[in-house]
Scaffold this motif. Structure first.
Motif, mmCIF file in Angstrom:
data_model
loop_
_atom_site.group_PDB
_atom_site.id
_atom_site.type_symbol
_atom_site.label_atom_id
_atom_site.label_comp_id
_atom_site.label_asym_id
_atom_site.label_seq_id
_atom_site.Cartn_x
_atom_site.Cartn_y
_atom_site.Cartn_z
ATOM 1 N N SER A 1 0.839 -1.202 0.000
ATOM 2 C CA SER A 1 0.000 0.000 0.000
ATOM 3 C C SER A 1 0.873 1.252 0.000
ATOM 4 O O SER A 1 1.867 1.322 0.728
ATOM 5 N N ILE A 2 0.488 2.231 -0.784
ATOM 6 C CA ILE A 2 1.214 3.508 -0.823
ATOM 7 C C ILE A 2 1.008 4.229 0.501
ATOM 8 O O ILE A 2 -0.125 4.417 0.944
ATOM 9 N N VAL A 3 2.109 4.618 1.146
ATOM 10 C CA VAL A 3 2.042 5.307 2.433
ATOM 11 C C VAL A 3 2.630 6.712 2.364
ATOM 12 O O VAL A 3 2.428 7.521 3.275
ATOM 13 N N LYS A 4 3.350 6.999 1.270
ATOM 14 C CA LYS A 4 3.977 8.306 1.136
ATOM 15 C C LYS A 4 4.257 8.545 -0.345
ATOM 16 O O LYS A 4 4.537 7.611 -1.090
ATOM 17 N N PHE A 5 4.171 9.826 -0.756
ATOM 18 C CA PHE A 5 4.646 10.172 -2.093
ATOM 19 C C PHE A 5 5.242 11.569 -2.082
ATOM 20 O O PHE A 5 4.910 12.397 -1.235
ATOM 21 N N VAL A 6 6.138 11.791 -3.035
ATOM 22 C CA VAL A 6 6.757 13.092 -3.247
ATOM 23 C C VAL A 6 6.676 13.395 -4.738
ATOM 24 O O VAL A 6 7.084 12.578 -5.563
ATOM 25 N N ALA B 1 -7.964 5.114 1.354
ATOM 26 C CA ALA B 1 -6.643 5.633 0.994
ATOM 27 C C ALA B 1 -6.022 4.806 -0.126
ATOM 28 O O ALA B 1 -5.475 5.373 -1.083
ATOM 29 N N ASP B 2 -6.118 3.488 -0.029
ATOM 30 C CA ASP B 2 -5.574 2.621 -1.084
ATOM 31 C C ASP B 2 -6.222 2.933 -2.429
ATOM 32 O O ASP B 2 -5.542 3.029 -3.454
ATOM 33 N N LEU B 3 -7.528 3.093 -2.434
ATOM 34 C CA LEU B 3 -8.251 3.373 -3.672
ATOM 35 C C LEU B 3 -7.788 4.697 -4.287
ATOM 36 O O LEU B 3 -7.455 4.755 -5.483
ATOM 37 N N LEU B 4 -7.729 5.736 -3.487
ATOM 38 C CA LEU B 4 -7.329 7.049 -3.994
ATOM 39 C C LEU B 4 -5.870 7.074 -4.425
ATOM 40 O O LEU B 4 -5.530 7.590 -5.497
ATOM 41 N N LEU B 5 -4.980 6.524 -3.609
ATOM 42 C CA LEU B 5 -3.548 6.569 -3.915
ATOM 43 C C LEU B 5 -3.177 5.664 -5.083
ATOM 44 O O LEU B 5 -2.315 6.017 -5.898
ATOM 45 N N ASP B 6 -3.822 4.514 -5.195
ATOM 46 C CA ASP B 6 -3.572 3.646 -6.350
ATOM 47 C C ASP B 6 -4.052 4.310 -7.641
ATOM 48 O O ASP B 6 -3.414 4.193 -8.689
ATOM 49 N N THR B 7 -5.183 5.020 -7.574
ATOM 50 C CA THR B 7 -5.692 5.745 -8.730
ATOM 51 C C THR B 7 -4.717 6.843 -9.141
ATOM 52 O O THR B 7 -4.427 7.016 -10.339
ATOM 53 N N LEU B 8 -4.193 7.580 -8.171
ATOM 54 C CA LEU B 8 -3.178 8.603 -8.445
ATOM 55 C C LEU B 8 -1.971 7.980 -9.142
ATOM 56 O O LEU B 8 -1.516 8.478 -10.173
#
Length: 108
Positions: A12-17, A79-86
């Motif tokens: 799962s995505i936990v951080k992005f820059v 959060a997984d749904l939104l971040l995976d879509t991003l």
């Protein structure tokens, strides 16, 4: 070039820059506009729709996002749904404009 770094924990995505400018055009830069729009849509969805509290910093050509470790299961699903879509949207941009955006994904 825009550098998009994603950090995952257990898949799962936990951080992005997101850092930099695409430099696609001196006028209307569709790559920068696309990245900015989808990033802000994701952050707004997290905060206003999913009601997830998270950490972030912004600056000129810069967005840092970190998801807290203590979110509940319903928040994690959202959060997984939104971040995976991003991530998938930015991956499509990278495929179309490889000279202007570079994605990396690392497990932490």
């Amino acid at each position: 070039m825009i550098k998009a770094e994603f950090f995952t924990k257990k898949g799962s995505i936990v951080k992005f820059v997101l850092d930099g400018h695409a430099g696609y055009s001196d006028g209307d830069d569709i790559v920068c506009a696309s990245v900015s729009s989808v990033a802000w849509a994701t952050l707004n969805g997290m905060e206003k729709v999913a009601e997830i509290k998270f950490g972030y910093e912004t600056g000129e050509g810069y967005i840092y996002f970190v998801l807290p470790e203590d979110i509940n299961e319903n928040e994690k699903v959202s959060a997984d749904l939104l971040l995976d879509t991003l991530y998938l949207y930015l991956k499509e941009l990278e495929d179309q404009y490889p000279d202007y955006i570079k994605l990396t994904k690392l497990e932490v």
